[in-house]
Structures are given as structure tokens and as C-alpha cells.
Design a protein around this motif. Sequence first.
Motif, PDB file in Angstrom:
ATOM      1  N   LEU A 105      -1.743  14.781  13.647  1.00  0.00           N
ATOM      2  CA  LEU A 105      -0.802  13.809  13.080  1.00  0.00           C
ATOM      3  C   LEU A 105      -1.470  12.737  12.227  1.00  0.00           C
ATOM      4  CD1 LEU A 105       1.392  13.235  16.260  1.00  0.00           C
ATOM      5  CD2 LEU A 105       1.930  14.664  14.294  1.00  0.00           C
ATOM      6  N   THR A 106      -2.717  12.407  12.530  1.00  0.00           N
ATOM      7  CA  THR A 106      -3.346  11.255  11.876  1.00  0.00           C
ATOM      8  C   THR A 106      -3.860  11.540  10.477  1.00  0.00           C
ATOM      9  OG1 THR A 106      -5.420  11.760  13.008  1.00  0.00           O
ATOM     10  CG2 THR A 106      -3.982  10.102  14.015  1.00  0.00           C
ATOM     11  N   TRP A 107      -3.664  12.717   9.946  1.00  0.00           N
ATOM     12  CA  TRP A 107      -4.005  12.975   8.557  1.00  0.00           C
ATOM     13  C   TRP A 107      -2.964  12.380   7.615  1.00  0.00           C
ATOM     14  CZ3 TRP A 107      -0.245  15.473   5.926  1.00  0.00           C
ATOM     15  CH2 TRP A 107       0.680  16.195   6.669  1.00  0.00           C
ATOM     16  N   ASN A 108      -1.824  11.991   8.151  1.00  0.00           N
ATOM     17  CA  ASN A 108      -0.729  11.441   7.363  1.00  0.00           C
ATOM     18  C   ASN A 108      -0.939   9.934   7.170  1.00  0.00           C
ATOM     19  OD1 ASN A 108       1.701  10.735   6.208  1.00  0.00           O
ATOM     20  ND2 ASN A 108       2.971  11.651   7.798  1.00  0.00           N
ATOM     21  N   PRO A 109      -1.155   9.454   5.937  1.00  0.00           N
ATOM     22  CA  PRO A 109      -1.357   8.015   5.745  1.00  0.00           C
ATOM     23  C   PRO A 109      -0.121   7.181   6.095  1.00  0.00           C
ATOM     24  CG  PRO A 109      -1.345   9.160   3.632  1.00  0.00           C
ATOM     25  CD  PRO A 109      -1.297  10.198   4.690  1.00  0.00           C
ATOM     26  N   LEU A 110       1.055   7.779   6.033  1.00  0.00           N
ATOM     27  CA  LEU A 110       2.260   7.034   6.401  1.00  0.00           C
ATOM     28  C   LEU A 110       2.282   6.713   7.890  1.00  0.00           C
ATOM     29  CD1 LEU A 110       4.950   8.854   4.250  1.00  0.00           C
ATOM     30  CD2 LEU A 110       3.697   6.759   3.748  1.00  0.00           C
ATOM     31  N   LEU A 111       1.735   7.591   8.702  1.00  0.00           N
ATOM     32  CA  LEU A 111       1.627   7.306  10.131  1.00  0.00           C
ATOM     33  C   LEU A 111       0.734   6.093  10.349  1.00  0.00           C
ATOM     34  CD1 LEU A 111       2.158   8.161  13.114  1.00  0.00           C
ATOM     35  CD2 LEU A 111       0.020   9.429  12.961  1.00  0.00           C
ATOM     36  N   ARG A 159       0.834  -1.212   0.000  1.00  0.00           N
ATOM     37  CA  ARG A 159       0.000   0.000   0.000  1.00  0.00           C
ATOM     38  C   ARG A 159       0.866   1.257   0.000  1.00  0.00           C
ATOM     39  NH1 ARG A 159      -3.268  -2.711   4.575  1.00  0.00           N
ATOM     40  NH2 ARG A 159      -4.889  -3.819   3.437  1.00  0.00           N
ATOM     41  N   VAL A 160       1.895   1.253   0.820  1.00  0.00           N
ATOM     42  CA  VAL A 160       2.798   2.410   0.866  1.00  0.00           C
ATOM     43  C   VAL A 160       3.520   2.564  -0.468  1.00  0.00           C
ATOM     44  CG1 VAL A 160       4.863   3.358   1.979  1.00  0.00           C
ATOM     45  CG2 VAL A 160       3.060   2.341   3.366  1.00  0.00           C
ATOM     46  N   PRO A 181       9.009  17.042   6.366  1.00  0.00           N
ATOM     47  CA  PRO A 181       8.086  17.013   7.508  1.00  0.00           C
ATOM     48  C   PRO A 181       7.187  15.777   7.511  1.00  0.00           C
ATOM     49  CG  PRO A 181       8.011  19.156   6.425  1.00  0.00           C
ATOM     50  CD  PRO A 181       8.836  18.268   5.576  1.00  0.00           C
ATOM     51  N   MET A 182       6.777  15.319   6.318  1.00  0.00           N
ATOM     52  CA  MET A 182       5.945  14.114   6.248  1.00  0.00           C
ATOM     53  C   MET A 182       6.694  12.922   6.839  1.00  0.00           C
ATOM     54  SD  MET A 182       2.894  14.391   4.696  1.00  0.00           S
ATOM     55  CE  MET A 182       2.605  12.910   3.782  1.00  0.00           C
ATOM     56  N   PHE A 183       7.999  12.848   6.567  1.00  0.00           N
ATOM     57  CA  PHE A 183       8.809  11.757   7.092  1.00  0.00           C
ATOM     58  C   PHE A 183       8.916  11.840   8.613  1.00  0.00           C
ATOM     59  CE2 PHE A 183      13.058  10.121   8.258  1.00  0.00           C
ATOM     60  CZ  PHE A 183      12.858   8.798   7.935  1.00  0.00           C
ATOM     61  N   PHE A 184       9.117  13.038   9.140  1.00  0.00           N
ATOM     62  CA  PHE A 184       9.289  13.175  10.581  1.00  0.00           C
ATOM     63  C   PHE A 184       8.006  12.915  11.354  1.00  0.00           C
ATOM     64  CE2 PHE A 184      13.077  15.757   9.362  1.00  0.00           C
ATOM     65  CZ  PHE A 184      13.999  14.898   9.910  1.00  0.00           C
ATOM     66  N   ILE A 185       6.847  13.217  10.769  1.00  0.00           N
ATOM     67  CA  ILE A 185       5.593  12.967  11.479  1.00  0.00           C
ATOM     68  C   ILE A 185       4.952  11.648  11.047  1.00  0.00           C
ATOM     69  CG2 ILE A 185       5.133  15.386  11.922  1.00  0.00           C
ATOM     70  CD1 ILE A 185       3.098  15.337   9.672  1.00  0.00           C
ATOM     71  N   SER A 239      -6.311   3.513  11.381  1.00  0.00           N
ATOM     72  CA  SER A 239      -7.295   2.608  10.797  1.00  0.00           C
ATOM     73  C   SER A 239      -6.847   2.129   9.424  1.00  0.00           C
ATOM     74  CB  SER A 239      -8.657   3.301  10.683  1.00  0.00           C
ATOM     75  OG  SER A 239      -8.670   4.199   9.612  1.00  0.00           O
ATOM     76  N   TYR A 240      -7.251   0.905   9.127  1.00  0.00           N
ATOM     77  CA  TYR A 240      -7.004   0.345   7.806  1.00  0.00           C
ATOM     78  C   TYR A 240      -7.826   1.080   6.754  1.00  0.00           C
ATOM     79  CZ  TYR A 240      -4.548  -3.621   9.833  1.00  0.00           C
ATOM     80  OH  TYR A 240      -3.647  -4.408  10.489  1.00  0.00           O
ATOM     81  N   LEU A 241      -9.014   1.530   7.136  1.00  0.00           N
ATOM     82  CA  LEU A 241      -9.893   2.222   6.196  1.00  0.00           C
ATOM     83  C   LEU A 241      -9.238   3.496   5.671  1.00  0.00           C
ATOM     84  CD1 LEU A 241     -12.667   2.413   4.830  1.00  0.00           C
ATOM     85  CD2 LEU A 241     -13.437   3.697   6.824  1.00  0.00           C
ATOM     86  N   PHE A 242      -8.613   4.264   6.551  1.00  0.00           N
ATOM     87  CA  PHE A 242      -7.957   5.497   6.120  1.00  0.00           C
ATOM     88  C   PHE A 242      -6.785   5.190   5.195  1.00  0.00           C
ATOM     89  CE2 PHE A 242      -4.957   8.996   6.502  1.00  0.00           C
ATOM     90  CZ  PHE A 242      -5.778  10.074   6.230  1.00  0.00           C
ATOM     91  N   LEU A 243      -5.994   4.181   5.535  1.00  0.00           N
ATOM     92  CA  LEU A 243      -4.853   3.812   4.691  1.00  0.00           C
ATOM     93  C   LEU A 243      -5.326   3.312   3.330  1.00  0.00           C
ATOM     94  CD1 LEU A 243      -1.815   3.458   4.378  1.00  0.00           C
ATOM     95  CD2 LEU A 243      -2.052   1.207   5.434  1.00  0.00           C
ATOM     96  N   ASP A 244      -6.370   2.485   3.319  1.00  0.00           N
ATOM     97  CA  ASP A 244      -6.909   1.997   2.049  1.00  0.00           C
ATOM     98  C   ASP A 244      -7.494   3.133   1.218  1.00  0.00           C
ATOM     99  OD1 ASP A 244      -6.183  -0.572   2.692  1.00  0.00           O
ATOM    100  OD2 ASP A 244      -8.169  -1.127   3.459  1.00  0.00           O
ATOM    101  N   ALA A 245      -8.208   4.043   1.866  1.00  0.00           N
ATOM    102  CA  ALA A 245      -8.789   5.179   1.147  1.00  0.00           C
ATOM    103  C   ALA A 245      -7.693   6.069   0.562  1.00  0.00           C
ATOM    104  CB  ALA A 245      -9.696   5.982   2.073  1.00  0.00           C
ATOM    105  N   ALA A 246      -6.641   6.325   1.327  1.00  0.00           N
ATOM    106  CA  ALA A 246      -5.531   7.147   0.831  1.00  0.00           C
ATOM    107  C   ALA A 246      -4.847   6.465  -0.346  1.00  0.00           C
ATOM    108  CB  ALA A 246      -4.529   7.410   1.948  1.00  0.00           C
TER     109      ALA A 246
END
Length: 181
Positions: free
Chosen positions: A126-132, A72-73, A104-108, A152-159
Motif C-alpha cells: 500500500l505504501t507505494w501510493n503517494p496519496l496514502l 503537494r497533492v 483503485p488508487m483512490f480506494f487504496i 514519510s514526508y520524504l516519499f511524498l516530497d520525492a513523488a
Amino acid sequence: MGVLEKSSRAIQKNKPLYAFRQVQPISSIIAISGFELLTKFFVVCVIGIICFFLRQDIEIADPLEVIAIVLRVWIIATSVGTLIALAACHVPEVSKLMQIITRPMFFISGIFFSLQDIPQEYWPYLTWNPLLHAVELSRFAAYPAYGDLGVSYLFLDAATIVSLFFALACYHIGWKQAISR
């Protein structure tokens, strides 16, 4: 970050190949990002073999889920790299902007810390970042003691789906203009 950087340079790097009608920019993007994925997979396999010979036990609770999260990533990185590559064909300074945004995306992203270590009132920032979400969910898949609170898996899948759709839509609209510049 290797996939994002290399796929964002794929169109400009392989411009002479587009003189051949059979070669399209999506081919070079997929080839470069696929090679990066295979390289990282090979390195993990070599580390696993070394650990086996050194008799180090590696226990991952759900290795298939870890692989699925890595894929996914990879899709997100390839999609964002495609968007940046298309934009860089029109505005070359976009690649410099990419470096400013990715730091910044990497650090958060939760690489250096767990979301559980931060007070809950800061989680919405912080949780707006799908990498987190990907990092925390892969920790949870490997070692369930970490917990998956706040992600959540849903947010990662949606992103993943949104980034892939947007990248393919933009590619479909602008690939001919990108290679003609």
C-alpha cells in the motif's frame, strides 16, 4: 480527483485558443487546476465560517502542514493530469485508461481506512501510493494522535518532485506536437 480529471482534459478542451500565438497549453492547464484549487479553498473557508457561526470548535494541530500537504497533492494531480493530457492528444483512449487506474488508487489512498488499521505485513503493498502518505500525514498534522508510522514526508516530497519534473520535461518535448494534432 477533480484537479486530475480537469487538467487531463485541458489541452483538448481549449484547442481553439491555441490559434493565438500567446496562448500555450500550459496556460490552460495551470488556469484550470488553479481554479480547482481556489474553489476547494473557498469551500473550506465557507465551511469554517459556518462552523464559526454554529459555535463548533475546530482544532487542527498544524494547519500550515495540512495546507502544505494539500499543495503537494495538487502539484502531483496537476502533473499527472498534464501527462495524461499530452498522451491523450496522441491516443484518445488514454482518458478511459485514466479512469480505470484512478479508481483503485483512490480506494487504496487511505481515505476510507487508516494505515494503522491494516496489519503491517500488507503495508509494502500500500505504501507505494503517494496519496496514502499524503492522507496519513495530513491526519497526523491535524490530529497527532493518529501517528505517522509507515509513512514519510520524504516519499511524498520525492513523488511530488519526480511527477512535476517528468510532467514539465514531457510538456517541453511534446507540446507543439500535441496542439498540432
